[in-house]
Design a protein around this motif. Structure first.
Motif, short mmCIF file in Angstrom:
data_model
loop_
_atom_site.label_atom_id
_atom_site.label_comp_id
_atom_site.label_asym_id
_atom_site.label_seq_id
_atom_site.Cartn_x
_atom_site.Cartn_y
_atom_site.Cartn_z
N GLY A 120 -6.85 -3.64 -6.35
CA GLY A 120 -7.09 -3.18 -7.72
C GLY A 120 -7.79 -1.84 -7.79
N ARG A 121 -8.22 -1.35 -6.65
CA ARG A 121 -8.88 -0.04 -6.64
C ARG A 121 -7.80 1.03 -6.65
N ARG A 122 -7.83 1.84 -7.66
CA ARG A 122 -6.75 2.81 -7.85
C ARG A 122 -7.02 4.14 -7.16
N ALA A 123 -8.13 4.23 -6.47
CA ALA A 123 -8.50 5.50 -5.84
C ALA A 123 -7.85 5.64 -4.48
N LEU A 124 -7.65 6.86 -4.07
CA LEU A 124 -7.17 7.17 -2.73
C LEU A 124 -8.35 7.18 -1.76
N THR A 125 -8.07 6.71 -0.54
CA THR A 125 -9.03 6.83 0.57
C THR A 125 -8.45 7.84 1.55
N PHE A 126 -9.27 8.82 1.92
CA PHE A 126 -8.79 9.94 2.72
C PHE A 126 -9.29 9.89 4.16
N GLY A 127 -8.50 10.51 5.03
CA GLY A 127 -8.96 10.76 6.38
C GLY A 127 -9.80 12.04 6.42
N PHE A 146 -0.10 8.74 1.67
CA PHE A 146 0.09 10.07 1.10
C PHE A 146 -0.32 11.13 2.11
N TYR A 161 0.85 -1.20 0.00
CA TYR A 161 0.00 0.00 0.00
C TYR A 161 0.88 1.24 0.00
N GLY A 162 0.27 2.35 -0.31
CA GLY A 162 0.97 3.62 -0.28
C GLY A 162 0.23 4.60 0.60
N ARG A 188 -3.68 4.21 -0.49
CA ARG A 188 -4.15 3.38 -1.59
C ARG A 188 -3.58 1.98 -1.40
N GLU A 189 -4.45 0.98 -1.51
CA GLU A 189 -4.03 -0.41 -1.39
C GLU A 189 -3.78 -0.97 -2.79
N ARG A 190 -2.67 -1.66 -2.97
CA ARG A 190 -2.31 -2.12 -4.31
C ARG A 190 -3.13 -3.35 -4.74
N TYR A 245 5.00 10.96 0.04
CA TYR A 245 4.51 9.60 -0.20
C TYR A 245 5.41 8.59 0.52
#
Lengths: 116, 112
Positions: A100-107, A35, A32-33, A95-97, A50
């Motif tokens: 397959g979901r390429r979107a960012l999840t935000f706090g 940001f 995962y990444g 973002r979890e690799r 990042y």
């Protein structure tokens, strides 16, 4: 379940001091990444830093560093020598690799105010 | 530099109107995203698209639809605007499986 948690709705810091903005995350994906983004009052999202889950060292970009503690699932942003222009909203995102979901999840964000 | 342009900075619409929010990117990115931002809730994903004519629901798709007829353009549609859709809407794009995201400047929508 909340994937990204920012527990500080607002923070104050004196100019020239360092400040830490907290972020914890939840994932079972080993890859995962993480940001951090800054959003000034103008509204644009400015990428700051990042950190990849397999990176051995904490990421740094100028006055920004990311304190990555994988076992604790935390990714705190440290801003050194705060400036008045650092006053803004700050968002942690992930973002979890493998999903397959390429979107960012935000706090939910932290509003930082730098005082002279 | 990659640019993501949202057609309106501020928009005021009436309840029940059909509203289109437009987003255009100029760097041939496959992926485009629509988020809404509300105080205390951060940014929440409404819809995303990985290719022309392709769309996937995000976390809060209810009350919204999207259209992607061309690679560079991703439209968010409010079929019948309601006051609880008053919010800041942010569009973003990214390339393939890459980790770089570019955001638009946002559209602040008020539904009265």
């Amino acid at each position: 379940a909340q994937k990204i948690t920012q527990t500080q709705p607002g923070m104050f810091v004196q100019e020239k001091e360092a400040v830490t903005l907290d972020c914890t995350y939840d994932t079972s994906d080993p890859s995962y990444g993480l940001f951090w983004y800054k959003q000034p009052s103008s509204g644009e999202m400015i990428f700051l830093i990042y950190q990849g889950s397999y990176d051995q060292q904490n990421a740094t970009e100028g006055r920004y560093s990311l304190n990555f503690q994988k076992a604790r699932k935390s990714a705190n942003l440290v801003i050194s020598a705060s400036q008045l222009g650092d006053s803004a909203m700050y968002f942690c995102a992930m973002r979890e690799r493998d999903t397959g979901r390429r979107a960012l999840t935000f706090g939910s964000g932290t509003r930082l105010q730098v005082q002279p | 530099d990659v640019k993501v342009t949202q057609s309106s900075r501020y928009l005021v619409k009436r309840t029940g109107e059909k509203v289109f929010l437009e987003c255009v990117q100029d760097m041939d990115h496959e992926n485009m995203f629509w988020y809404r931002q509300d105080p205390g809730l951060g940014l929440r994903l409404i819809y995303f698209s990985y290719d022309v004519k392709m769309k996937e629901k995000g976390d809060i798709p209810e009350g919204y639809s999207v259209s992607r007829e061309k690679k560079e353009r991703f439209s968010l549609i409010l079929e019948s605007a309601s006051t609880n859709q008053t919010s800041m809407y942010l569009c973003a794009s990214s390339l393939g499986t890459g980790w770089d995201y570019t955001f638009g400047s946002g559209t602040r929508l008020t539904v009265v």
